[in-house]
Structure formats: C-alpha cells, structure tokens
Design an enzyme around this catalytic site. Structure first.
Site, PDB file in Angstrom:
ATOM      1  N   ASP A 347       0.839  -1.186   0.000  1.00 13.82           N
ATOM      2  CA  ASP A 347       0.000   0.000   0.000  1.00 13.82           C
ATOM      3  C   ASP A 347       0.884   1.249   0.000  1.00 13.82           C
ATOM      4  O   ASP A 347       1.863   1.330   0.754  1.00 13.82           O
ATOM      5  CB  ASP A 347      -0.883  -0.027   1.255  1.00 13.82           C
ATOM      6  CG  ASP A 347      -1.770   1.181   1.386  1.00 13.82           C
ATOM      7  OD1 ASP A 347      -2.634   1.384   0.519  1.00 13.82           O
ATOM      8  OD2 ASP A 347      -1.592   1.936   2.366  1.00 13.82           O
ATOM      9  N   GLU A 383       1.543   0.075  -4.951  1.00  8.31           N
ATOM     10  CA  GLU A 383       0.999   1.319  -5.459  1.00  8.31           C
ATOM     11  C   GLU A 383       2.156   2.308  -5.575  1.00  8.31           C
ATOM     12  O   GLU A 383       2.763   2.647  -4.549  1.00  8.31           O
ATOM     13  CB  GLU A 383      -0.041   1.882  -4.489  1.00  8.31           C
ATOM     14  CG  GLU A 383      -1.339   1.119  -4.443  1.00  8.31           C
ATOM     15  CD  GLU A 383      -2.323   1.770  -3.488  1.00  8.31           C
ATOM     16  OE1 GLU A 383      -3.480   1.951  -3.874  1.00  8.31           O
ATOM     17  OE2 GLU A 383      -1.931   2.099  -2.354  1.00  8.31           O
TER      18      GLU A 383
END
Length: 696
Positions: A347, A383
C-alpha cells in the site's frame, strides 16, 4: 503465576518474544526510552507481574524468564520523557504492544485511557494522562516457533509473473454472501472448496488478499456505527488479524488457508501496509510504536509535535531508521517463512522509497529487499504513489517490482466511455505502458493492469453510475474519488431498460477483454465476474455489510461464462503473456514486425491517424518478439480489434498458404464460437474482437 520471578539478562536477538523450550527471551527496540518494563498477564487479563528488562545492548532492551512458555500474555510499558514538542511521547501508564508480537488477543477498546494525553484537556496532547490503559488493550501472546502444523509437503506454485492473473479479494467480503460456505468471513471460508473451485474455473492464478495484519477499528467509525472493513490501519506487522478466525482458532487456520490455495495451484499475495500505522496523527492513541519510541518509528515534521503525513492517515513510518527498516524486513520474511505466502502488494509503496531528499528508487528499503535471499523469490508489487511531495512515481520503481497502473485503469475506462483522442493512449496501455516501464531491463509484466480494484467502483458500477454515491459512509458524500471515468449509459443506477442493460453488459465485456488482451500483469476485482455492485459507493472502506460484500446469488451466468472464456483465452496464447515489450520491430525469425498497428483497410497507422481525435478504433496485430527463446519458432499471430465507435469493416491481411485467420472472441456475440474468416470481417459497433492466425 508466581510473583517471585527471576529475570536474567537474555539476548538482544531475535527481537520479540522467543521461546527456547526452557524459557522466553524478550527483546524490544527503543532508542530514547530510559527504562522498559515487561508486563505479564493471566489469560483473563489480570496483570500479575511487572519486571524491568535488565539489559540494554545498543538500543535493544532485553531479558530472559526461565520457566515461561507459549501462551503467556504480555505487553510493555516504556519510561522516558513526555515532551511532544521534542517528539517524545513516553507514558508508562499505557500498555504497549510488542511490534514483533506473533499473536494478539483482540483489539483495543476505545476509551480516553488509551491516549497518552488527557483527551478532555484544553491543551490536548501537551497534557499527560495518568490512567492505566491495560484494561482497554489487547495483550501480546508468546508463540512457539514451531506449532506442529503439518504442511503436508507444501510447495509454493512458483508461477512466473508472465503467467500470473491476480484476483483481488477480501477475506470476509468474498465469503459472507456465499450460500454454500460454512463459517463465512473466516480464513477457513476463503479456502473452502466452493471458493477454490470458483477461482480455478475463472482462471486466476493468484489471490491478492486485502490486509490481514492485525489492525484496529477507528474510533470515529465505531461512533458512526461503522468499522474499518478494508484493514489499512495496522497495529501488528507480525500478527494475523484475529477477526477472521473461527471461534477458538489460531495460526493454523491461516496456514491451512495458504496450504489449500497452494494445493489448488493458486498463489497467495498479501496486501501489506508499511507506510503508516493505525496510531494516527498527534491526537491519536498510544498503542505501541508511539509509546515505545515516537522519534524513531515515525517521520516527524519540522515541528516534531506533528507528523509528516504522506499517507493521508495521520503518520508515516520512518523507514530510513535502520531498526524500523529491520522490523519491516523481518516482518516480510516472517510471512514468507512462517505462513508460506508467495508475495506482497504494498500500500502506498512510494512512501517506502522516501528519504530526506524525496523518493529514491535506490533507497535503503529497495536495496535491502533486492539482496534478501528469502524475499528475492517472491512477487513484489505496489501502489507507486503516496500523497507527499513528488509522490506519483509510476514507472520509477526498480526491478523486480510490479506497479499498479492507474493510468491503465483511467484510460481504458475513458476509451470505452467514448472520450475523444483516446486511441493513442489505449495503444500505449495495450502494449504494456512501455513509455513508463521499458527501461533498466524491466519486463512488460511490471505494469499491473486493472480496470477496478477494492478502492473505487466495481465493474458493474463503472457502467451504471456517472457519479459516486457514498452517503452510507457518513461523510456527506465528500469522501472517495470524484474523477471515476465512469458512465451510466443513460440512467443513474439500476434499470430494467433492456437497451441500457445490454449497453452496460457489452461495455463490461469490452473492458474485461481489453484487460486480458493487454501486455502486463492483469488484476481482477473479486465479484466483477458476478456483476457485484456496491450501489455506486466508490469508497467502501467502512462498509462491513452487504454494500462491501460480494453478492453471489442472482448473478448473470452468461457474463461469468464470458469472464472465464476471456481469461482462458489469455492463458492459452503466449503472445499475450510476453515479458518482452513489443515495439513494431522486425523479428529475426521472419522479418515480420512483432507489433503492427493497422487501419481497418490494411495500411499502417500514420501520425495523422494517431492524432485524429474522432478515431474510435484500434487494431493491433501481435506476434512473439525476437529473442524469446522458447517461442522464436511460433509463427502465429493475435489480432485484437478495439472498436468504441460504430460498425466497422476490417480487411484482414492475406495469410500464406495453409494458414487462416480464426475469430475466437467477440464481445458483441460472446457465444458464437471459433470460425475461420476468409473475407473482410464485419465488426459490430462498441465491441472487441480477437482473431488468431494459425494453420488451417
């Protein structure tokens, strides 16, 4: 528990609570503490013994308790200055979780006592709260390194990245609504026969699971009757989230889940959150890292009372600190070695490459992970952004990272919505986003392509809603993205209009087919193949209810059949799964280009064609690239026609004798089957067609 306990010096390594068969060694890092107290509890939560760790090597406090064993509950109290203006927030009244704890008894219960300051005071976090938080905190549990779980010869599938098809799912969300599963919402349910059979039939090769590191439920969500459903608020980087266990369950349930996925040939990828913790900003609770050593664990602002907030959730972990980096690396190895997972999706991964000078693709974290012999064999994806300065880094990560490509998502959606000037952008995305990724020896699989993911609309909602509908989140519809590149085909939300329903179904098929015909690593969102809707909610992070759960009953079997068909088509044709980028270069084997962008009447695309804002179709003829050892002699081709405009007639190139073009896929007529094409091909408006050149 006997109060007369002798604590010995012990060892500074390994960190955490380690049972050696005769006792337990406790070791914990704090650079700025003046004293570290180990607290031992009975299983009912009664605190019985407090012992100061007797030794300190460098900044690791440690002690050894003979006679202690697995199952012992414990926590820490850290002593030191409470001076928020200097970045120190020590408060020995607060029970703290061990960052290396392998198991937690539950979750914090919200109370003013879990905050280091008096939450009612005028001066906020500059005050000092003297209440004991132990009664509101979970405890850490000593675990044996070997719990006797029988892996039954488990071996990771070890599937190459170019053969990978990701299936992003939530443990509870995928299973709660399934009518044929026992104990829905658990690790056991996720690896149940119905789920395994569904994923295998779909053709996905890896399940990418939303966070299962121990996480907390934010107080502000509980006050609104909501919960932290997605799990991006980690408080334990080594401990599995207990809410997904069956009653009385333990680590063996998670291990059994992984073992069963492996036995089915499916890899397990964990979504992990190392950019921040669940302790929030300077007004957040004191649960672990903040109380153990705030200045070391977190990146502090120029005024150290505040936090650098590149995550948008209140704080950012200080990965530049060697002991914080060590914790992250130890955590990753733990999940590979103890739970046999096959990789990680990070993340806000740009935060992991942040230094004092900004993002650095050669930052310590990236270098550490590349040289690690355990992590070198697993899949790494992330990400490539956060919200800090220069936070958008798509294409900037080093090998062997895969990066979630939001440009792919947005531009494919816009092409099929009918936006002008999208043909050249679609060509870039279909060919692996080479403009971003083709450097430094990176493969085309570096681009993790997706149309939808947990964060945003589901696929059916992309074609059913022109705007978000997040009212159920309790933020007056102010949360979530406003730019969704979505379209409702004429009516907002559900409709019985047959023309609109067919428009939506075909556009879904078009986007799914585009995903599977593109170079890169495709990722599917669980439930899209079933037509799962969130009612237009594009930020269901707090919806642990039917809004956030996958709806299994009432799905369209024809669309599910098409999803399986198009995934299997990709798996059957290596032209679509190449690691090498295609650059329209003549192949050594036959001099034919590996990629040919053609017009409908045959000639190659010109600069004027590429620049034409009214062009609504793209035709790509793809072959195996030169230098692909195992496929240099394969002479067949795949032609993909992406037509967002009206009906189209395509002149196919004349094959040599004994070869024919076969139409294999058509989103306008998905049940038609394969047939040879011997004349100009009629392509329906708003459709995708895929043809194969092969021997007749």
């Amino acid at each position: 528990m006997n109060g007369n306990v002798e604590i010995r010096a012990g060892r500074p390594a390994p960190l955490g609570a380690t049972w050696d068969g005769e006792g337990v060694n406790f070791a914990i890092f704090s650079q700025h503490a003046t004293k570290m107290t180990l607290c031992l509890f009975d299983e009912d939560g009664t605190e019985r013994i407090n012992l100061a760790l007797p030794e300190r090597d460098g900044h690791v406090w440690h002690g050894y308790l003979p006679g202690l064993g697995p199952g012992q509950h414990y926590g820490y109290r850290a002593h030191g200055p409470y001076r928020p203006d200097e970045g120190h927030r020590f408060n020995p009244n607060k029970l703290l979780l061990d960052p290396y704890a392998r198991w937690l008894t539950g979750h914090p219960r919200w109370s003013g006592a879990v905050f280091g300051y008096d939450v009612t005071a005028r001066h906020g976090d500059l005050t000092f709260d003297t209440r004991d938080s132990a009664g509101h905190m979970p405890r850490c549990v000593v675990m044996a390194a070997d719990d006797g779980f029988d892996w039954q010869g488990d071996r990771p599938p070890g599937r190459p990245m170019e053969e990978t098809i990701l299936y992003e799912a939530h443990v509870k969300g995928l299973t709660m609504g399934h009518p044929g599963i026992a104990a829905p919402g658990t690790y056991a349910a996720l690896a149940s026969d119905p789920i395994l059979e569904h994923i295998r039939a779909l053709g996905a090769t890896a399940i990418q699971i939303l966070p299962i590191h121990a996480f907390l439920n934010d107080e502000h969500l509980i006050e609104k009757g909501l919960t932290n459903y997605w799990g991006y608020q980690t408080i334990g980087f080594f401990a599995p989230e207990p809410r997904y266990l069956t009653p009385g369950g333990g680590p063996h349930e998670l291990k059994e889940m992984v073992r069963r996925f492996h036995a089915a040939g499916i890899e397990v990828i964990l979504d992990v959150v190392y950019n921040h913790t669940g302790e929030g900003n300077h007004l957040g609770p004191t649960l672990s890292f903040r109380g153990l050593d705030n200045r070391s664990y977190y990146r502090l602002a120029e005024t150290p009372r505040r936090y650098i907030n590149d995550s948008g959730t209140g704080n950012s972990l200080n990965i530049e600190h060697p002991m914080v980096l060590r914790m992250v690396m130890d955590s990753l190895r733990h999940w590979v070695e103890t739970y046999h997972v096959d990789g990680f999706r990070f993340d806000l991964a740009a935060s992991l490459g942040r230094t004092a000078h900004g993002f650095d693709r050669n930052a310590a974290f990236f270098q550490a992970i590349r040289q690690d012999p355990v992590l070198a064999r697993v899949k790494l994806m992330g990400e490539p952004w956060d919200i800090g300065p220069g936070g958008y880094q798509l294409g900037a990560f080093p090998n062997p990272w895969g990066e979630h490509n939001d440009r792919y998502r947005d531009q494919v959606r816009r092409f099929w919505r009918g936006d002008a000037g999208m043909v050249s952008k679609l060509a870039n995305r279909v060919s692996g986003s080479a403009i971003r990724f083709d450097h430094d020896g990176r493969p085309s699989t570096s681009s993790v392509n997706f149309i939808t993911c947990h964060d945003g609309f589901t696929l059916i909602d992309v074609v059913s809603y022109a705007r978000k509908h997040n009212e159920a989140n309790g933020e007056n519809n102010a949360d979530g993205h406003d730019h969704n590149a979505s379209d409702n085909c004429g009516v907002e939300g559900p409709t019985d209009d047959p023309e609109i329903r067919e428009c939506r179904n075909r556009r879904r098929r078009n986007m799914l087919a585009t995903l599977m015909l593109s170079q890169g690593t495709p990722m599917l969102l669980a439930g899209d193949e079933l037509g799962n809707s969130q009612g237009g909610n594009n930020n269901a992070y707090c919806q642990d209810n039917p809004i956030g759960w996958v709806t299994w009953e009432g799905h369209n079997p024809d669309f599910l059949a098409f999803a399986r068909q198009v995934v299997q088509f990709r798996r059957a044709h290596p032209v679509l799964r190449q690691k090498r980028f295609l650059h329209a270069r003549p192949r050594l084997v036959d001099g034919v280009p590996d990629l040919y962008w053609r017009k409908a009447d045959g000639p190659p695309m010109t600069e004027a064609d590429w620049a034409d804002p009214e062009r609504r179709h793209l035709i790509a003829e793809m072959r195996m690239a030169s230098g692909t050892p195992e496929y240099d002699r394969l002479e067949y081709a795949v032609m993909a026609i992406f037509n967002a405009g009206g009906p189209l007639t395509v002149d196919l190139p004349s094959p040599r004798e004994g070869w024919l073009w076969y139409r294999e896929l058509d989103t306008a007529d998905p049940a038609c089957g394969s047939f040879a094409v011997r004349k100009p091909l009629k392509v329906h408006g708003e459709s995708v067609v895929a043809l194969i050149l092969k021997k007749s």
